[in-house]
Design a protein around this motif. Structure first.
Motif, PDB file in Angstrom:
ATOM      1  N   GLU A  24       2.140  -8.772  -8.547  1.00 25.88           N
ATOM      2  CA  GLU A  24       1.415  -7.804  -7.720  1.00 25.88           C
ATOM      3  C   GLU A  24       1.193  -8.389  -6.324  1.00 25.88           C
ATOM      4  OE1 GLU A  24       0.801  -4.800  -8.429  1.00 25.88           O
ATOM      5  OE2 GLU A  24       1.303  -4.808 -10.576  1.00 25.88           O
ATOM      6  N   PRO A  25       1.153  -7.554  -5.297  1.00 28.84           N
ATOM      7  CA  PRO A  25       1.318  -6.100  -5.378  1.00 28.84           C
ATOM      8  C   PRO A  25       2.784  -5.702  -5.446  1.00 28.84           C
ATOM      9  CG  PRO A  25       0.891  -6.728  -3.124  1.00 28.84           C
ATOM     10  CD  PRO A  25       0.845  -7.993  -3.929  1.00 28.84           C
ATOM     11  N   ARG A  26       3.074  -4.741  -6.305  1.00 28.21           N
ATOM     12  CA  ARG A  26       4.453  -4.256  -6.422  1.00 28.21           C
ATOM     13  C   ARG A  26       4.759  -3.210  -5.358  1.00 28.21           C
ATOM     14  NH1 ARG A  26       5.649  -2.871 -12.583  1.00 28.21           N
ATOM     15  NH2 ARG A  26       7.796  -3.059 -11.789  1.00 28.21           N
ATOM     16  N   VAL A  27       3.704  -2.599  -4.750  1.00 25.99           N
ATOM     17  CA  VAL A  27       3.870  -1.633  -3.659  1.00 25.99           C
ATOM     18  C   VAL A  27       3.037  -2.123  -2.475  1.00 25.99           C
ATOM     19  CG1 VAL A  27       3.595   0.767  -2.930  1.00 25.99           C
ATOM     20  CG2 VAL A  27       4.182   0.247  -5.312  1.00 25.99           C
ATOM     21  N   TYR A  28       3.647  -2.147  -1.315  1.00 25.67           N
ATOM     22  CA  TYR A  28       2.927  -2.624  -0.132  1.00 25.67           C
ATOM     23  C   TYR A  28       3.545  -1.978   1.113  1.00 25.67           C
ATOM     24  CZ  TYR A  28       6.974  -5.762  -0.248  1.00 25.67           C
ATOM     25  OH  TYR A  28       8.245  -6.260  -0.316  1.00 25.67           O
ATOM     26  N   VAL A  29       2.742  -1.993   2.198  1.00 23.58           N
ATOM     27  CA  VAL A  29       3.176  -1.415   3.484  1.00 23.58           C
ATOM     28  C   VAL A  29       4.013  -2.444   4.224  1.00 23.58           C
ATOM     29  CG1 VAL A  29       2.429  -0.440   5.689  1.00 23.58           C
ATOM     30  CG2 VAL A  29       1.120   0.032   3.592  1.00 23.58           C
ATOM     31  N   THR A  30       5.203  -2.030   4.661  1.00 27.34           N
ATOM     32  CA  THR A  30       6.049  -2.940   5.434  1.00 27.34           C
ATOM     33  C   THR A  30       5.852  -2.760   6.941  1.00 27.34           C
ATOM     34  OG1 THR A  30       7.893  -1.375   5.359  1.00 27.34           O
ATOM     35  CG2 THR A  30       7.760  -3.034   3.601  1.00 27.34           C
ATOM     36  N   SER A  31       5.565  -1.502   7.350  1.00 29.32           N
ATOM     37  CA  SER A  31       5.307  -1.244   8.784  1.00 29.32           C
ATOM     38  C   SER A  31       4.702   0.146   8.917  1.00 29.32           C
ATOM     39  CB  SER A  31       6.586  -1.357   9.610  1.00 29.32           C
ATOM     40  OG  SER A  31       7.542  -0.408   9.163  1.00 29.32           O
ATOM     41  N   SER A  32       4.044   0.385  10.054  1.00 24.18           N
ATOM     42  CA  SER A  32       3.449   1.709  10.330  1.00 24.18           C
ATOM     43  C   SER A  32       3.236   1.821  11.845  1.00 24.18           C
ATOM     44  CB  SER A  32       2.127   1.873   9.579  1.00 24.18           C
ATOM     45  OG  SER A  32       1.184   0.917  10.018  1.00 24.18           O
ATOM     46  N   GLY A  33       3.046   3.055  12.315  1.00 23.83           N
ATOM     47  CA  GLY A  33       2.815   3.240  13.729  1.00 23.83           C
ATOM     48  C   GLY A  33       2.624   4.700  14.087  1.00 23.83           C
ATOM     49  N   GLU A  34       2.322   4.923  15.405  1.00 20.09           N
ATOM     50  CA  GLU A  34       2.104   6.275  15.892  1.00 20.09           C
ATOM     51  C   GLU A  34       3.099   6.635  16.976  1.00 20.09           C
ATOM     52  OE1 GLU A  34       0.023   8.165  14.440  1.00 20.09           O
ATOM     53  OE2 GLU A  34      -0.796   6.586  13.150  1.00 20.09           O
ATOM     54  N   ASP A  35       4.115   5.841  17.166  1.00 17.92           N
ATOM     55  CA  ASP A  35       5.129   6.089  18.181  1.00 17.92           C
ATOM     56  C   ASP A  35       6.479   5.713  17.612  1.00 17.92           C
ATOM     57  OD1 ASP A  35       6.623   6.476  20.395  1.00 17.92           O
ATOM     58  OD2 ASP A  35       5.645   4.923  21.625  1.00 17.92           O
ATOM     59  N   LEU A  36       7.428   6.686  17.618  1.00 17.40           N
ATOM     60  CA  LEU A  36       8.737   6.436  17.010  1.00 17.40           C
ATOM     61  C   LEU A  36       9.733   5.813  17.976  1.00 17.40           C
ATOM     62  CD1 LEU A  36       9.255   9.669  14.902  1.00 17.40           C
ATOM     63  CD2 LEU A  36       8.915   7.349  14.077  1.00 17.40           C
ATOM     64  N   SER A  37       9.297   5.546  19.229  1.00 15.05           N
ATOM     65  CA  SER A  37      10.234   4.947  20.169  1.00 15.05           C
ATOM     66  C   SER A  37      10.633   3.558  19.671  1.00 15.05           C
ATOM     67  CB  SER A  37       9.585   4.854  21.569  1.00 15.05           C
ATOM     68  OG  SER A  37       8.423   4.057  21.493  1.00 15.05           O
ATOM     69  N   GLY A  38      11.923   3.317  19.617  1.00 17.89           N
ATOM     70  CA  GLY A  38      12.428   2.038  19.145  1.00 17.89           C
ATOM     71  C   GLY A  38      12.544   1.945  17.634  1.00 17.89           C
ATOM     72  N   VAL A  39      12.221   3.044  16.939  1.00 16.61           N
ATOM     73  CA  VAL A  39      12.291   3.067  15.474  1.00 16.61           C
ATOM     74  C   VAL A  39      13.411   4.000  15.067  1.00 16.61           C
ATOM     75  CG1 VAL A  39      11.084   3.605  13.339  1.00 16.61           C
ATOM     76  CG2 VAL A  39       9.839   2.598  15.270  1.00 16.61           C
ATOM     77  N   ASP A  40      14.329   3.478  14.214  1.00 16.94           N
ATOM     78  CA  ASP A  40      15.443   4.307  13.745  1.00 16.94           C
ATOM     79  C   ASP A  40      14.927   5.261  12.672  1.00 16.94           C
ATOM     80  OD1 ASP A  40      17.191   2.991  15.398  1.00 16.94           O
ATOM     81  OD2 ASP A  40      17.751   1.498  13.863  1.00 16.94           O
ATOM     82  N   GLU A  41      15.005   6.539  12.968  1.00 19.59           N
ATOM     83  CA  GLU A  41      14.579   7.544  11.995  1.00 19.59           C
ATOM     84  C   GLU A  41      15.802   8.023  11.226  1.00 19.59           C
ATOM     85  OE1 GLU A  41      12.180  11.805  11.750  1.00 19.59           O
ATOM     86  OE2 GLU A  41      12.621  10.882  13.680  1.00 19.59           O
ATOM     87  N   ARG A  42      15.775   7.794   9.944  1.00  9.43           N
ATOM     88  CA  ARG A  42      16.914   8.179   9.105  1.00  9.43           C
ATOM     89  C   ARG A  42      16.727   9.593   8.590  1.00  9.43           C
ATOM     90  NH1 ARG A  42      17.617   2.622   5.514  1.00  9.43           N
ATOM     91  NH2 ARG A  42      17.703   1.189   7.318  1.00  9.43           N
TER      92      ARG A  42
END
Length: 309
Positions: A275-293
Motif C-alpha cells: 500500500e498504497p496501491r492507488v496514488y496521485v501521480t500529478s494534478s493541475g489546473e492548466d493543461l499547457s505543456g500537458v499531453d492530453e490523450r
C-alpha cells in the motif's frame, strides 16, 4: 525242612535204641514231650523271624511311600513351574503381538520390538534358571527363590517403566504427526495460494486483463470519491487509461475536466504490491505543456470508471 527230617530220623531210630529199656513205659513219653517242646521253641523262633521280616517289609513300604510322595511333590513343582513358564510365554506372545500391531515402520517401533525381544530373552533365561533350580537342594532353592522374587519384581518395575516411556514416545510421535499434518496443510495452502497467484499473474500479463484489474482497484479506492466531487462541480471528465512501464506495470488513469483541470492516478493490481496501491501521480489546473490523450474510458453508474466510451 532239615529239622523235620532230623526229627523223623530220631523217631525211626528210637525204638531200636530203646529196646533194652522196654521195661520202662514212661521213657518214650518223656522223649516225645522234649521233642515237641523243642519243635515249639523252633516254631516260635521262626514266627519271630517272620514277624521281624513283616515289620521290615512294612518299614520298606513306608519308606517307598514317602519317596513316592516326595517324587509326586517334585513333579507338582515341576508342573507348576511349567505352567508359569507357559504363562510367561503367553505373556511374551501377547507383548510381541501388541508390538507388531503398533509397529508403523518407524524407528521408535523398531526400538520397542528390540526391547521386547531382549525382555523375552531375559524371561527365557529366567525360566531356564528356574529349571536349574529344580535340581538344587531345598535350602538353596529357598534362597534362590527369594532372590528370584526380588529380581522379578525389579524387572517387572523396569518393564512397567519401559512401557510408560514407550507410551510417552507414542504420544510424542502422535503430537509430531499432528504438527507434520498441520505443516503439510499449511504447505498445501501455500501451494494453492502460489498456484492462484501464478494463475493471476498469468491473467494479469494480458494488457486487457491488467487494465480491467487496475480499474477495479481504482474503483474500490478513496480516489473515486475525489473524481465524483470534482465531477459535481466541473461536469463529466474525459478519461484515458493505459499501462505504465515495467514487468508488472501500473494502470495509469488520466481525468480532464473542461480542458482545464486534470488529475493523473496510478493503480497497481499486482499481487505483491504494498500500500498504497492507488496514488496521485500529478494534478493541475492548466493543461499547457500537458499531453492530453484521446479518451478511451468513461465514468459510468455509481461513479465507476469503465473502459469504452
Amino acid at each position: 525242612m532239615e529239622d523235620r527230617e532230623e526229627t523223623e530220623a530220631r523217631q525211626e531210630s528210637a525204638p531200636e535204641a530203646r529196646e533194652p529199656e522196654a521195661s520202662n513205659p514212661e521213657a518214650p513219653n518223656l522223649e516225645a514231650a522234649q521233642e515237641i517242646s523243642e519243635l515249639r521253641a523252633r516254631l516260635r523262633g521262626k514266627e519271630d523271624t517272620i514277624r521281624g521280616l513283616h515289620e521290615e517289609l512294612a518299614r520298606l513300604r513306608l519308606s517307598a511311600d514317602e519317596t513316592r510322595a516326595e517324587s509326586e511333590a517334585a513333579e507338582g513343582r515341576v508342573e507348576s513351574l511349567e505352567r508359569e513358564r507357559k504363562t510367561l510365554r503367553e505373556r511374551v506372545g501377547a507383548l510381541e503381538s501388541e508390538a507388531r500391531s503398533r509397529r508403523r515402520g518407524r524407528e521408535t517401533g523398531a526400538r520397542r520390538i528390540e526391547s521386547l525381544e531382549r525382555e523375552v530373552e531375559r524371561l527365557e533365561g529366567e525360566v531356564s534358571h528356574r529349571d536349574h533350580l529344580l535340581r538344587m537342594s531345598e535350602e538353596e532353592l529357598e534362597s534362590v527363590v527369594q532372590d528370584s522374587k526380588t529380581t522379578v519384581s525389579r524387572k517387572k518395575s523396569a518393564l512397567e517403566d519401559a512401557l510408560r516411556r514407550i507410551a510417552g514416545l507414542e504420544r510424542d510421535l502422535e503430537e509430531r504427526e499432528v504438527r507434520i499434518l498441520d505443516r503439510e496443510a499449511a504447505l498445501e495452502e501455500s501451494r494453492v495460494q502460489l498456484e492462484e497467484e501464478r494463475a493471476e499473474r498469468e491473467r494479469l500479463s494480458e494488457p486487457a486483463n491488467r487494465l480491467r484489474a487496475g480499474l477495479d482497484v481504482f474503483n474500490e479506492s478513496r480516489y473515486r470519491e475525489t473524481v465524483t466531487t470534482l465531477s459535481r462541480t466541473l461536469g463529466q471528465p474525459r478519461v484515458h487509461v493505459g499501462l505504465g512501464r515495467g514487468e508488472e506495470p501500473p494502470v495509469l488513469l488520466e481525468f480532464t475536466w473542461r480542458g482545464v483541470s486534470w488529475r493523473h492516478f496510478a493503480a497497481n493490481p499486482g499481487l505483491a504490491v504494498e500500500e498504497p496501491r492507488v496514488y496521485v501521480t500529478s494534478s493541475g489546473e492548466d493543461l499547457s505543456g500537458v499531453d492530453e490523450r484521446p479518451p478511451n474510458a468513461h465514468v459510468g453508474p455509481g461513479a465507476r470508471v469503465l473502459l469504452g466510451l
